[in-house]
Design a protein around this motif. Sequence first.
Motif, PDB file in Angstrom:
ATOM      1  N   GLY A  72       0.893  -1.201  -0.038  1.00  0.00           N
ATOM      2  CA  GLY A  72       0.039   0.265  -0.259  1.00  0.00           C
ATOM      3  C   GLY A  72       1.375   1.203   0.012  1.00  0.00           C
ATOM      4  O   GLY A  72       1.761   1.303   0.740  1.00  0.00           O
ATOM      5  N   THR A  73       0.658   2.267  -0.704  1.00  0.00           N
ATOM      6  CA  THR A  73       1.489   3.158  -0.794  1.00  0.00           C
ATOM      7  C   THR A  73       0.783   4.412  -1.677  1.00  0.00           C
ATOM      8  O   THR A  73      -0.485   4.684  -2.583  1.00  0.00           O
ATOM      9  N   GLU A  74       1.129   5.900  -0.376  1.00  0.00           N
ATOM     10  CA  GLU A  74       1.134   7.103  -1.509  1.00  0.00           C
ATOM     11  C   GLU A  74       1.236   7.520  -3.008  1.00  0.00           C
ATOM     12  O   GLU A  74       1.585   8.734  -3.573  1.00  0.00           O
ATOM     13  N   THR A  75       3.058   7.335  -2.494  1.00  0.00           N
ATOM     14  CA  THR A  75       4.046   8.282  -3.490  1.00  0.00           C
ATOM     15  C   THR A  75       4.837   7.256  -4.650  1.00  0.00           C
ATOM     16  O   THR A  75       6.029   7.897  -4.682  1.00  0.00           O
ATOM     17  N   GLY A  76       4.630   5.573  -3.872  1.00  0.00           N
ATOM     18  CA  GLY A  76       5.648   4.844  -4.705  1.00  0.00           C
ATOM     19  C   GLY A  76       6.472   4.122  -3.632  1.00  0.00           C
ATOM     20  O   GLY A  76       7.303   3.207  -4.476  1.00  0.00           O
ATOM     21  N   LEU A 113      -2.004  -4.118  -2.844  1.00  0.00           N
ATOM     22  CA  LEU A 113      -2.736  -4.674  -1.387  1.00  0.00           C
ATOM     23  C   LEU A 113      -4.346  -4.435  -2.078  1.00  0.00           C
ATOM     24  O   LEU A 113      -5.370  -5.216  -2.114  1.00  0.00           O
ATOM     25  N   ASP A 114      -4.958  -3.403  -2.854  1.00  0.00           N
ATOM     26  CA  ASP A 114      -6.063  -3.264  -3.369  1.00  0.00           C
ATOM     27  C   ASP A 114      -6.673  -4.359  -4.212  1.00  0.00           C
ATOM     28  O   ASP A 114      -7.572  -4.292  -5.086  1.00  0.00           O
ATOM     29  N   ASP A 115      -5.518  -4.548  -5.064  1.00  0.00           N
ATOM     30  CA  ASP A 115      -5.886  -5.812  -6.363  1.00  0.00           C
ATOM     31  C   ASP A 115      -5.624  -7.002  -6.040  1.00  0.00           C
ATOM     32  O   ASP A 115      -6.267  -7.879  -6.207  1.00  0.00           O
ATOM     33  N   VAL A 116      -5.751  -7.206  -4.384  1.00  0.00           N
ATOM     34  CA  VAL A 116      -5.885  -8.703  -4.144  1.00  0.00           C
ATOM     35  C   VAL A 116      -6.983  -8.939  -2.747  1.00  0.00           C
ATOM     36  O   VAL A 116      -8.027  -7.787  -2.489  1.00  0.00           O
ATOM     37  N   SER A 117      -7.996  -9.640  -3.161  1.00  0.00           N
ATOM     38  CA  SER A 117      -9.420 -10.087  -1.769  1.00  0.00           C
ATOM     39  C   SER A 117      -8.760 -10.823  -0.621  1.00  0.00           C
ATOM     40  O   SER A 117      -8.219 -11.401  -0.956  1.00  0.00           O
ATOM     41  N   TYR A 144      -8.456  -3.035   3.404  1.00  0.00           N
ATOM     42  CA  TYR A 144      -8.719  -2.750   5.131  1.00  0.00           C
ATOM     43  C   TYR A 144      -9.839  -3.053   4.538  1.00  0.00           C
ATOM     44  O   TYR A 144      -9.939  -3.248   6.422  1.00  0.00           O
ATOM     45  N   LYS A 145     -10.570  -1.919   4.904  1.00  0.00           N
ATOM     46  CA  LYS A 145     -11.589  -1.963   4.617  1.00  0.00           C
ATOM     47  C   LYS A 145     -12.775  -3.456   4.666  1.00  0.00           C
ATOM     48  O   LYS A 145     -13.437  -3.970   5.570  1.00  0.00           O
ATOM     49  N   ALA A 146     -12.312  -4.419   3.808  1.00  0.00           N
ATOM     50  CA  ALA A 146     -12.408  -5.493   3.444  1.00  0.00           C
ATOM     51  C   ALA A 146     -12.309  -6.645   4.357  1.00  0.00           C
ATOM     52  O   ALA A 146     -13.181  -7.082   4.947  1.00  0.00           O
ATOM     53  N   ILE A 170      -3.285  -2.121   9.620  1.00  0.00           N
ATOM     54  CA  ILE A 170      -3.611  -3.350   8.782  1.00  0.00           C
ATOM     55  C   ILE A 170      -2.870  -4.614   9.054  1.00  0.00           C
ATOM     56  O   ILE A 170      -3.545  -5.992   9.490  1.00  0.00           O
ATOM     57  N   MET A 171      -2.427  -4.562   9.866  1.00  0.00           N
ATOM     58  CA  MET A 171      -1.473  -5.263  11.156  1.00  0.00           C
ATOM     59  C   MET A 171      -2.553  -5.909  12.136  1.00  0.00           C
ATOM     60  O   MET A 171      -3.377  -7.404  12.229  1.00  0.00           O
ATOM     61  N   ALA A 172      -3.265  -5.167  12.929  1.00  0.00           N
ATOM     62  CA  ALA A 172      -4.223  -5.363  13.664  1.00  0.00           C
ATOM     63  C   ALA A 172      -5.644  -5.875  12.814  1.00  0.00           C
ATOM     64  O   ALA A 172      -6.361  -7.038  13.412  1.00  0.00           O
TER      65      ALA A 172
END
Length: 150
Positions: free
Chosen positions: A8-12, A36-40, A70-72, A106-108
């Motif tokens: 998960g990144t904002e700037t790369g 991360l968002d490409d994976v369920s 994360y939301k999933a 994310i860990m939690a």
Amino acid sequence: MKLHVLYGTETGTAEALCDDLKLAVEGRHDCSVEELDDVSPANLDGETFYILVSSTTGSGDVPSSAEGFYKALTREKPDLSHVRFAVFGLGDRTFGDTFAQGSEKIMAAMLDCHAVMVGERGIFDASSPSMPEDLALPWLEQVLGAREAV
């Protein structure tokens, strides 16, 4: 061992670090890198070891490219008791209490879904003179050693 490095990144920066991690294990492990968002989370399998790398944005939030994942985790709470993972966080200690909280969240959430964490969470401080790979590569070797011992 089959490794799947998710970022998960904002700037790369997290993405670039994941490419470095993949290069470090080439020839020893079957490794892929993906956002991360490409994976369920529900599709994570027990045959793969997952390395989750996340930066932090805003006030200790997960980056936009990890929000869906994360939301999933937090809404659907899939049973991930068969999943083994490790976490590496990127942050800047000058932000005080929110330092590296993206990876911590994310860990939690993974632990809350009963996934099994291997090793300690690695953390890189962008305000240090080091480069992310200076800490992440030795951390990865330590985590992989612990995973192979399980």
